[in-house]
Design a protein around this motif. Structure first.
Motif, PDB file in Angstrom:
ATOM      1  N   THR A   2       0.839  -1.203   0.000  1.00  0.00           N
ATOM      2  CA  THR A   2       0.000   0.000   0.000  1.00  0.00           C
ATOM      3  C   THR A   2       0.876   1.256   0.000  1.00  0.00           C
ATOM      4  OG1 THR A   2      -0.112   0.060   2.396  1.00  0.00           O
ATOM      5  CG2 THR A   2      -1.797  -1.200   1.278  1.00  0.00           C
ATOM      6  N   PHE A   8      -1.577  -8.106   0.161  1.00  0.00           N
ATOM      7  CA  PHE A   8      -2.261  -6.937  -0.401  1.00  0.00           C
ATOM      8  C   PHE A   8      -2.524  -7.139  -1.899  1.00  0.00           C
ATOM      9  CE2 PHE A   8      -1.641  -2.697  -2.483  1.00  0.00           C
ATOM     10  CZ  PHE A   8      -2.886  -2.190  -2.154  1.00  0.00           C
ATOM     11  N   GLN A  37      -3.683   2.481  -6.972  1.00  0.00           N
ATOM     12  CA  GLN A  37      -4.008   3.303  -5.806  1.00  0.00           C
ATOM     13  C   GLN A  37      -3.753   4.778  -6.090  1.00  0.00           C
ATOM     14  OE1 GLN A  37      -1.865   2.225  -2.230  1.00  0.00           O
ATOM     15  NE2 GLN A  37      -3.254   3.375  -0.904  1.00  0.00           N
ATOM     16  N   ALA A  74      -6.261  -1.152   1.181  1.00  0.00           N
ATOM     17  CA  ALA A  74      -5.400   0.017   1.355  1.00  0.00           C
ATOM     18  C   ALA A  74      -6.200   1.171   1.952  1.00  0.00           C
ATOM     19  CB  ALA A  74      -4.831   0.447   0.007  1.00  0.00           C
TER      20      ALA A  74
END
Lengths: 508, 281
Positions: free
Chosen positions: A182, A331, A211, A339
Motif C-alpha cells: 500500500t 495486499f 491506488q 489500502a
C-alpha cells in the motif's frame, strides 16, 4: 506560555489545548490540484528539476513506504547538492537511517526546515545536535494528511516512489520488482501538491487497478531502481523469547480478555515489535478457542495479521503501509486486505477514520509519566529516536489505548515524573502494562470498575514509579539546552511540545 | 507445593533482577552446572547481593549448591546466612552426599542459629536411583528432582521425546516421594523451541505421578503451569463433590452416577488445596 499539557510554547505559536479541541474547529480543505496537461515522461532527475523549475525555499515531499530501502529521496538529495539549491523545506512522511544523503544538505544549508512524522539514524542525530538551520516539525501520520489537505503544509513538488506506473500515470505498490504494497502515506501529497512526480522502475502499458490516480500526476520518471523492497521490513516474524516481554504480553492478553475486548466484530491495532507479536498470538489463541471473528485489524500490517486474515479470524485488514513482504503479497492477492490513506487512517477531521473505529490499540513508549503522557520521540538524554507516526492518532481514536513496556530499558526507568518530550497526551492513554504491574489512568473509571471483580491487580502509576526507583535508584535530571530546534505538532496542528538541542554534556 | 520451578544461572544479573516476575512457583538460583568455574565467585556474590537487597522475592527461593565434595560448598552454604533461602538443592544426591550435607548444615545452623534448612535432592546418578527411597525418608528432604540429562549420560543412552529411557527413573522418584509425602519434580525439557514436545513431556510426567516440572527458560512456564494445575473442570467437580459430601455427611455416597468414598474425597480436597494455593479459584 503553557499549553494544555503544561509545556511552555513560544508566543504566537498555536498551543495544544486538549485532544478534543479540534472538535471546536471546522475542517479546512484547499482545492485538490487540477492537472493542466497530460502526464509528461521525464528522462532524468535533472530534467524534472529543470522542467518543474524547482528552486530555493520550495517544499519537496516524499513518502517512506520503502523505508530503509528507499533510493528516491537519496537520488533527489544528490541532485539538490549538485544544483546547489538552498533553504529547501523537506517534508518526507518519515526519515530512516538509510537517508544519508540528507546529512550534507543539512550541514550546508540546502535543507533548512523539515516536516516529518518519524526520524531516526544519523539525520536525527545531527538535528538533535542543532545542525538544522531552521526548524524541525514532527507531526503525526493523520496530522500530516490534515496539514497538507488544509494547506498548512503546502507542497511544491511531491516525489512519489511508485513500484509500478502505467502510461497514463496511474500507480500501484502492489506489483513490480520493488513492490512495497500500500502507498497510504502519499495520497494527500498526490492530491494536493502543486506538482507530482511518480518515480518508478517498472513502467507498464495499463494498470487495471491502482491506488495512485494518474489524474493528479504531472510527470513520471522511469529510473533503474527506486530502491530495495527488502528494506521495507519492519518489526519481526518472531515472537519474543524475552521473558519480560512474554510476561507483559501474557498480562496484556489477560487484561484484554477481562475487559471483554476480544469479542465478535472487534477491531485492533498493535505495533510490529516482538512483544506486540506475542500479544497478537495470545489474542489469536483466545479467538480460536472461543470461535471469535474480529471485524478488522489495521495499521502497518505484518505477516501475523495476514495469517489471521487467511485463517478467517479477521474479516478485513486496513493497511496504510506494509511492514513486510508477506503483507505486500497479501495486499496483492487478497481483496479483504484493503489500502487506506493516512487521512482515512488518522486525520482528526475524518469522522469515520479507521483510528476512530478501533476498539483497542497496543502501543509502545520510550517514556511515560505519572500523568500518562507518552514520549516516543526522544531518548533519555534528548536525542530524537523516533516520533509519533500514528501513535497520537490511534491513541485518540481507539476506545481503549494500552501502552506495553518493561519498567526498565537498558537500566533506565521508563516511568518518569515528567517525560522529556510529550508525543501523545496522557488524556488519550488508558492503561500501562509493565512486567511488575498494571496502571490505569484514573479518568477511566469504567475500566477500573470493570477490573475490580477480577484477579488483575491494579497499581497507581506512582506505585510503579516507586517500584522502578527501588530497582534503579532515582535517575538524575536530564540537562537541556535553551535552544529550540523544533516542535512536536499534535494532529490538530497545535504544538504539544518543543524539541530542544541536546545538551553539550551529552554530545557523542 | 509447586508446579513449576525455574533455573536461573547465578551469574545472570538481568534474570536475577527479574526473578520475582516470572510465572513460576519457585526459582532455583544455580551456582552449579550453568556457571563456569571461573564465574563461581561472581555468581555467588551476585545471588547473595540479590537476596540481601531485593524487596520482592520470588514465591520460593531454592539454591542449587555445588557438590558437597567440591571446595566450593562451604562458601555456597554461607548464603544461608541471608535467611532468604527456602530450600537447598543438593546435586549428585546420594546417601553419602546427603549425609555430608546434613552434617555441614547442622554445624551452620548451630553456629548461626538458623532454622532447619529444607533440602531437595537432585537424583541424577544411577546410584541415586537405587538409593532414592533412603533419600526421601530423610527429615530434611522435602522433594526429589529427577535429573535425566546427567543420568542418561552416565547410562550412555540417548534422551528421546517419548522418554521411555527414563520411565524407570521417573517411577522410582515418584514412588519414593509420594510414599514419603514429599514432592516428585520432573526433569527439565531441554529444547526451549519445541512447545509441542514440552506439552507431551509434561503430560507424560503428570500421568506417571510427577507433581511439578523444572524449566530452563521462562517461556516454558506457562505450559508447565497449565498442565500441572488442576483443570477448571476438575476444580468444579471437586467443589461440587465436597459440597455434597458436607451436606450428606456419609462415608460413601453416589455423585454424578459414581460411588464416592474416602480416597475420592481426599483427591477432591487436594485439588481444592492446589487450586487455592495457585490462585485458581
Amino acid at each position: 506560555m503553557l499549553n494544555g499539557v503544561k509545556r511552555d510554547i513560544p508566543k504566537n505559536l498555536p498551543r495544544f489545548i486538549s485532544s478534543d479541541d479540534f472538535l471546536n474547529k471546522s475542517r479546512r480543505l484547499i482545492e485538490k490540484k487540477k492537472k493542466q496537461s497530460k502526464t509528461v515522461f521525464f528522462n532524468s532527475y535533472d530534467e524534472v528539476f529543470d522542467k518543474l523549475k524547482i528552486k530555493d525555499k520550495q517544499t519537496l515531499s516524499f513518502h517512506h513506504h520503502l523505508r530503509n530501502g528507499d533510493k528516491v529521496i537519496q537520488d533527489v538529495s544528490k541532485i539538490i547538492k549538485k544544483l546547489g539549491l538552498k533553504d529547501l523545506h523537506f517534508a518526507p512522511s518519515s526519515i530512516f537511517p538509510s537517508y544519508t544523503n540528507m546529512i550534507d544538505l543539512i550541514f550546508n544549508g540546502n535543507i533548512t526546515n523539515i516536516h516529518t512524522n518519524y526520524l531516526n539514524g544519523e539525520v536525527a542525530k545531527i538535528i538533535s545536535e542543532g545542525k538544522l538551520k531552521g526548524k524541525l516539525v514532527m507531526n503525526t501520520h493523520g496530522g500530516r494528511a490534515r496539514a497538507i489537505e488544509s494547506g498548512d503544509l503546502g507542497i511544491d513538488v511531491a516525489f512519489i516512489a511508485c513500484p509500478t506506473v502505467d502510461k497514463f500515470g496511474n500507480g500501484t505498490g502492489a506489483i513490480g520488482k520493488n513492490a512495497c504494497g500500500t502507498l497510504g502515506y502519499c495520497i494527500s501529497d498526490l492530491e494536493y501538491a502543486k506538482k507530482v512526480v511518480l518515480v518508478t522502475d517498472n513502467l507498464v502499458g495499463k494498470l487495471d487497478s491502482y491506488q495512485l490516480n494518474g489524474e493528479y500526476v504531472d510527470g513520471v520518471l522511469v529510473v533503474d531502481s527506486i530502491g530495495e523492497a527488502k528494506g521495507i521490513v519492519s518489526g519481526t516474524t518472531e515472537i519474543t523469547k524475552d521473558p519480560v516481554g512474554l510476561k507483559i504480553a501474557k498480562d496484556c492478553s489477560s487484561l484484554l480478555y477481562e475487559l471483554d475486548l476480544i469479542k465478535n466484530n472487534f477491531s485492533m491495532q498493535t505495533g510490529a515489535g516482538k512483544t506486540s507479536l506475542a500479544v497478537v498470538n495470545y489474542v489469536k489463541d483466545i479467538m480460536k478457542k472461543q470461535n471469535i471473528i474480529g471485524e478488522f485489524a489495521s495499521g502497518g500490517i505484518t505477516k501475523s495479521y495476514v495469517d489471521m486474515l487467511e485463517e478467517g479470524l479477521f474479516k478485513k485488514l486496513y493497511d496504510v503501509q506494509c511492514f513486510d513482504l508477506d503483507a505486500v503479497k497479501s495486499f496483492r492477492k487478497n481483496k479483504n486486505h484493503i489500502a487506506m490513506s493516512a487521512s482515512e487512517y488518522g486525520n482528526p477531521f475524518v469522522k469515520n477514520s479507521i483510528a476512530n473505529k478501533l476498539d483497542f490499540v497496543i502501543l509502545g513508549a520510550t517514556e511515560i509519566d505519572i500523568d500518562f503522557n507518552v514520549n516516543v520521540t526522544t531518548d533519555s538524554i534528548g536525542y530524537i529516536i523516533g516520533g509519533s507516526g500514528g501513535h497520537a492518532d490511534i491513541a485518540k481514536g481507539a476506545k481503549v489505548t494500552i501502552i506495553i513496556s518493561p519498567l526498565i530499558k537498558s537500566r533506565i526507568p521508563i516511568i518518569k515524573e515528567k517525560v522529556n518530550t510529550i508525543t501523545t497526551p496522557g488524556e488519550d492513554i488508558d492503561i500501562l502494562i509493565t512486567e511488575r504491574g498494571i496502571a490505569i489512568n484514573p479518568k477511566r473509571k469504567d475500566l477500573i470498575e470493570k477490573l475490580k471483580t477480577t484477579k488483575i491487580k491494579i497499581y497507581d502509576i506512582k506505585e510503579l514509579l516507586e517500584k522502578t526507583h527501588n530497582l534503579t535508584g532515582v535517575p538524575s535530571k536530564i540537562k537541556v539546552s535553551d535552544d529550540i530546534i523544533g516542535y512536536v505538532e499534535y494532529r490538530d496542528g497545535t504544538y504539544i511540545d518543543v524539541l530542544r538541542e541536546v545538551h553539550n554534556d551529552y554530545i557523542r | 507445593m509447586f508446579r513449576s520451578l525455574l533455573f536461573v544461572p547465578g551469574n545472570n544479573p538481568s534474570m536475577l533482577q527479574n526473578a520475582d516476575i516470572f510465572m513460576c512457583d519457585a526459582i532455583i538460583f544455580d551456582l552449579e552446572d550453568s556457571v563456569n568455574l571461573d564465574e563461581k565467585d561472581n555468581a555467588r556474590n551476585l545471588v547473595e547481593t540479590y537476596l540481601l537487597t531485593t524487596k520482592e522475592l520470588p514465591k520460593a527461593v531454592i539454591l542449587r549448591i555445588n557438590p558437597v565434595n567440591s571446595e566450593l560448598i562451604n562458601d555456597d552454604l554461607k548464603l544461608l546466612e541471608t535467611r532468604r533461602i527456602d530450600y537447598v538443592l543438593l546435586p549428585k544426591a546420594n546417601k553419602i552426599s546427603l549425609f555430608v550435607l546434613d552434617k555441614i548444615l547442622n554445624d551452620l545452623e548451630n553456629k548461626f542459629e538458623l532454622k532447619q534448612t529444607k533440602v531437595i535432592c537432585l537424583v541424577e546418578e544411577a546410584k541415586a536411583i537405587i538409593e532414592v527411597y533412603d533419600l526421601a525418608i530423610h527429615e530434611r528432604v522435602r522433594g526429589l528432582l529427577l535429573g535425566a540429562e546427567d543420568l542418561t549420560s552416565e547410562l550412555e543412552i540417548n534422551r528421546t521425546i517419548s522418554g521411555e529411557e527414563i520411565l524407570y527413573a521417573r517411577s522410582k522418584v515418584i514412588y519414593a516421594a509420594i510414599s514419603n509425602k514429599i514432592i516428585p519434580i520432573d526433569t527439565p525439557f531441554t529444547d526451549i523451541n519445541d512447545t509441542e514436545g514440552l506439552i507431551k513431556d509434561c503430560k507424560k510426567a503428570l500421568n506417571l505421578g510427577m507433581k511439578a516440572k523444572t524449566a530452563i527458560h521462562p517461556s516454558q512456564l506457562e505450559t508447565i503451569n497449565d498442565i500441572f494445575s488442576p483443570s477448571k473442570e476438575a476444580i468444579e467437580w471437586a467443589k461440587a463433590l465436597l459440597a455434597k459430601a458436607k451436606t450428606l455427611n456419609k462415608g460413601a455416597f453416589q455423585f454424578e452416577g459414581k460411588m464416592i468414598d474416602r480416597p475420592i474425597i481426599e483427591k477432591a480436597k487436594k485439588i481444592i488445596e492446589k487450586a487455592k494455593l495457585f490462585d485458581l479459584m
